[in-house]
Design a protein around this motif. Structure first.
Motif, mmCIF file in Angstrom:
data_model
loop_
_atom_site.group_PDB
_atom_site.id
_atom_site.type_symbol
_atom_site.label_atom_id
_atom_site.label_comp_id
_atom_site.label_asym_id
_atom_site.label_seq_id
_atom_site.Cartn_x
_atom_site.Cartn_y
_atom_site.Cartn_z
ATOM 1 N N UNK A 266 -11.819 -26.774 -45.374
ATOM 2 C CA UNK A 266 -12.493 -27.858 -44.658
ATOM 3 C C UNK A 266 -12.568 -29.117 -45.510
ATOM 4 N N UNK A 267 -12.587 -30.252 -44.851
ATOM 5 C CA UNK A 267 -12.688 -31.526 -45.559
ATOM 6 C C UNK A 267 -14.110 -31.694 -46.085
ATOM 7 N N UNK A 268 -14.283 -32.020 -47.364
ATOM 8 C CA UNK A 268 -15.642 -32.248 -47.870
ATOM 9 C C UNK A 268 -16.295 -33.453 -47.210
ATOM 10 N N UNK A 269 -17.611 -33.426 -47.139
ATOM 11 C CA UNK A 269 -18.346 -34.610 -46.738
ATOM 12 C C UNK A 269 -18.152 -35.712 -47.779
ATOM 13 N N UNK A 270 -18.234 -36.948 -47.304
ATOM 14 C CA UNK A 270 -18.293 -38.091 -48.210
ATOM 15 C C UNK A 270 -19.710 -38.180 -48.779
ATOM 16 N N UNK A 271 -19.803 -38.217 -50.080
ATOM 17 C CA UNK A 271 -21.114 -38.234 -50.738
ATOM 18 C C UNK A 271 -21.613 -39.662 -50.916
ATOM 19 N N UNK A 272 -21.627 -40.399 -49.823
ATOM 20 C CA UNK A 272 -22.107 -41.776 -49.846
ATOM 21 C C UNK A 272 -22.665 -42.108 -48.481
ATOM 22 N N UNK A 273 -23.665 -42.967 -48.449
ATOM 23 C CA UNK A 273 -24.256 -43.389 -47.178
ATOM 24 C C UNK A 273 -23.778 -44.763 -46.753
ATOM 25 N N UNK A 274 -22.939 -45.398 -47.568
ATOM 26 C CA UNK A 274 -22.481 -46.763 -47.273
ATOM 27 C C UNK A 274 -21.397 -46.755 -46.203
ATOM 28 N N UNK A 275 -21.338 -47.772 -45.382
ATOM 29 C CA UNK A 275 -20.246 -47.898 -44.413
ATOM 30 C C UNK A 275 -18.958 -48.308 -45.114
ATOM 31 N N UNK A 276 -17.845 -48.264 -44.421
ATOM 32 C CA UNK A 276 -16.592 -48.701 -45.039
ATOM 33 C C UNK A 276 -16.662 -50.162 -45.476
ATOM 34 N N UNK A 277 -15.907 -50.538 -46.495
ATOM 35 C CA UNK A 277 -15.952 -51.920 -47.004
ATOM 36 C C UNK A 277 -15.381 -52.910 -46.000
ATOM 37 N N UNK A 278 -15.822 -54.151 -46.117
ATOM 38 C CA UNK A 278 -15.359 -55.180 -45.197
ATOM 39 C C UNK A 278 -14.089 -55.871 -45.671
ATOM 40 N N UNK A 422 0.772 -34.531 -46.981
ATOM 41 C CA UNK A 422 1.210 -35.310 -45.816
ATOM 42 C C UNK A 422 0.568 -34.772 -44.537
ATOM 43 N N UNK A 423 -0.050 -35.659 -43.790
ATOM 44 C CA UNK A 423 -0.672 -35.269 -42.540
ATOM 45 C C UNK A 423 -2.020 -34.607 -42.676
ATOM 46 N N UNK A 424 -2.511 -34.437 -43.888
ATOM 47 C CA UNK A 424 -3.801 -33.770 -44.097
ATOM 48 C C UNK A 424 -4.624 -34.497 -45.149
ATOM 49 N N UNK A 425 -4.500 -35.825 -45.187
ATOM 50 C CA UNK A 425 -5.247 -36.654 -46.134
ATOM 51 C C UNK A 425 -6.398 -37.338 -45.414
ATOM 52 N N UNK A 426 -7.576 -37.261 -46.031
ATOM 53 C CA UNK A 426 -8.755 -37.963 -45.557
ATOM 54 C C UNK A 426 -9.220 -38.899 -46.667
ATOM 55 N N UNK A 427 -10.060 -39.862 -46.311
ATOM 56 C CA UNK A 427 -10.527 -40.846 -47.291
ATOM 57 C C UNK A 427 -12.037 -40.989 -47.164
ATOM 58 N N UNK A 428 -12.675 -41.411 -48.243
ATOM 59 C CA UNK A 428 -14.106 -41.690 -48.222
ATOM 60 C C UNK A 428 -14.324 -43.198 -48.084
ATOM 61 N N UNK A 429 -15.533 -43.621 -47.701
ATOM 62 C CA UNK A 429 -15.786 -45.060 -47.558
ATOM 63 C C UNK A 429 -15.693 -45.838 -48.860
ATOM 64 N N UNK A 430 -15.797 -45.174 -50.011
ATOM 65 C CA UNK A 430 -15.703 -45.895 -51.283
ATOM 66 C C UNK A 430 -14.397 -45.562 -52.002
ATOM 67 N N UNK A 431 -13.301 -45.700 -51.257
ATOM 68 C CA UNK A 431 -11.985 -45.411 -51.830
ATOM 69 C C UNK A 431 -10.978 -46.452 -51.371
ATOM 70 N N UNK A 462 -8.288 -51.246 -47.641
ATOM 71 C CA UNK A 462 -9.516 -50.568 -47.235
ATOM 72 C C UNK A 462 -9.217 -49.153 -46.719
ATOM 73 N N UNK A 463 -10.193 -48.248 -46.828
ATOM 74 C CA UNK A 463 -9.954 -46.900 -46.314
ATOM 75 C C UNK A 463 -9.611 -46.887 -44.831
ATOM 76 N N UNK A 464 -10.243 -47.756 -44.051
ATOM 77 C CA UNK A 464 -9.911 -47.805 -42.634
ATOM 78 C C UNK A 464 -8.493 -48.321 -42.410
ATOM 79 N N UNK A 465 -7.983 -49.102 -43.364
ATOM 80 C CA UNK A 465 -6.580 -49.534 -43.270
ATOM 81 C C UNK A 465 -5.641 -48.355 -43.474
#
Length: 487
Positions: A266-278, A422-431, A462-465
């Motif tokens: 399973x994908x770990x939780x992101x250990x941060x409460x911040x939203x993704x960067x702007x 490949x195809x199984x990468x996730x990102x955290x908001x502070x990455x 940005x991670x959302x990018x």
């Protein structure tokens, strides 16, 4: 080998350290309910294959002194909750040397392991090959290597505990060739015995401590902790006794079809409460912050227990790459985690070793990505940075087990991408993930420092990018109350 007195090894060292334990004492350290077996043993002519004068008498004295009929004692027993085949060397019997009948017993032990689908634990205390049997003894190393290869192909884990001493072919096959190598403190470990080394050699290089520092041994465990350590390792490597695969067929039959792949980690939780960067600049700043959670925090949150391997088996250890096996929700997950530093070639080789071992044992893999990039100084190039990175790319690409990846900080170029599934990468908001750091990109484009933020936006860091570009599947959810994983 001299068989009398305080028993020396073939290389010449008399020992009073951990090998003072008999074969049965060593077994008692790590297992219970031990049941010995031998298997067929070849008859030998008087004084052995070479007719070495006095050899039969020496063996008789060794039997009287130790109560054993050979230099190894083999059987089955339980380490913790896991049934295993155990091979324990009796150093008091001709220095724990390997002869033809030693090979008979080790072959029978591995055959039993494959027949019953059991892991193999070898408690090594040997000076090497038995001189009184000459080349017939030395060729037992080929025989041992063959048996360990068949057991490896059967998907069964092999663990070695290095007692004192472990030298010669015993070190080079049964000890150093195991999947996981543990060592008792102060034990001698190395290919060369004390009497055949260069006179000016550093004695520390021939100890378990020296082998650990050089990346050839995974853990040093005190004698009173050896039993629990072996039990923990076997529990993880066999997934609690349920991860073994069974017998490999004899050649020339084809290898067995692989079993069903395990469920992905399973994908770990992101250990941060911040939203993704702007902005890209904010993404880089947050990823480089000393305050964000690092690999250690993610590993502690994810695993109920874990054990780490160490080193690349080629002379190197990278403290910025943590690899091992852990218990998550009752099952074993292998992990390779970058710790935010430039990854050394030894780190990539250790990660490749971990991924291939997990693949062979049928265990899912989790990779945590966090590096500004691969080390690129002259020393790293001489150590094989390119081939080492290529090895990790290949290990991930070849893995039949699922690999789950989470970017938790910096994702610097190919040095980070090598660990990404490949195809199984996730990102955290502070990455952030980037083909190149924005400062370096601006320099290559001959832009001044004032244009670095502009370059960061053009690179879409940005991670959302990363999600929008199809590089990542999504942003890992924030952990409510910091539980271990996301659903």
């Amino acid at each position: 080998m001299t068989p009398e007195g305080p028993v020396p090894q073939p290389g010449g060292m008399t020992t009073t350290g951990p090998s003072a334990l008999s074969a049965r004492d060593a077994l008692a350290l790590v297992a219970r309910d031990f049941s010995a077996f031998t298997g067929p043993e070849r008859p030998q002519p008087p004084d052995g294959p070479l007719g070495w004068g006095g050899y039969d008498a020496a063996r008789a004295r060794a039997r009287d002194r130790t109560g054993e009929s050979e230099s190894v004692l083999c059987g089955t027993g339980k380490a913790g909750s896991v049934e295993a085949v155990l091979i324990s060397f009796e150093f008091g019997y001709l220095g724990g040397s390997l002869g033809e009948r030693t090979g008979d017993r080790i072959e029978a032990a591995h055959a039993r392991a494959r027949e019953q689908g059991l892991p193999v634990v070898t408690l090594v205390a040997t000076g090497g090959s038995r001189m009184q049997e000459g080349m017939r003894a030395l060729t037992q190393l080929q025989r041992v290597a063959r048996q360990t290869a068949l057991t490896r192909r059967a998907g069964l884990p092999q663990l070695a505990l290095v007692r004192d001493p472990a030298t010669g072919g015993g070190w080079a096959t049964l000890a150093a060739g195991a999947d996981v190598v543990l060592g008792l403190p102060g034990a001698q470990a190395g290919f060369a015995g004390s009497r055949v080394r260069p006179r000016d050699a550093d004695p520390g290089a021939y100890t378990v401590e020296g082998q650990h520092a050089a990346g050839h041994l995974d853990q040093i465990v005190p004698e009173d902790e050896a039993g629990p350590a072996v039990a923990r390792w076997l529990g993880l490597l066999t997934d609690g006794g349920n991860g073994t695969r069974g017998e490999a067929p004899p050649e020339p039959e084809p290898e067995p079809e692989p079993g069903p792949a395990p469920e992905p980690a399973p994908v770990p939780y992101a250990l941060t409460s911040a939203p993704p960067p702007e902005s890209g600049t904010e993404a880089v700043s947050r990823a480089r912050s000393r305050d964000r959670p690092r690999a250690a925090a993610y590993l502690d949150a994810y695993f109920a227990e874990r054990e780490e391997i160490s080193g690349d088996r080629a002379g190197g250890v990278d403290p910025g790459m943590r690899c091992g096996f852990g218990r998550h929700r009752g099952r074993t997950v292998a992990y390779a985690a970058q710790c935010g530093t430039a990854t050394l070639p030894s780190g990539y080789r250790t990660a490749a070793r971990l991924i291939r071992l997990a693949d062979r044992l049928g265990l899912p893999v989790l990779t945590l990505i966090d590096t500004p990039g691969a080390a690129n100084d002259a020393e790293a190039e001489r150590a094989g940075a390119g081939p080492a990175i290529a090895d990790v790319f290949a290990a991930v690409a070849e893995a039949a087990v699922p690999v789950t990846s989470l970017l938790i900080g910096e994702g610097g170029s190919g040095g980070a991408l090598a660990l990404a599934a490949p195809g199984a990468l996730w990102v955290t908001p502070d990455s952030y993930f980037s083909v190149i750091a924005p400062e370096m990109a601006a320099a290559i484009l001959k832009r001044g420092p004032e244009r670095v933020p502009e370059t960061a936006e053009e690179l879409r860091l940005r991670p959302q990018d990363a999600v929008g570009l199809g590089v990542a599947r999504g942003i890992a959810p924030r952990a409510p109350g910091l539980p271990p994983v996301c659903e």
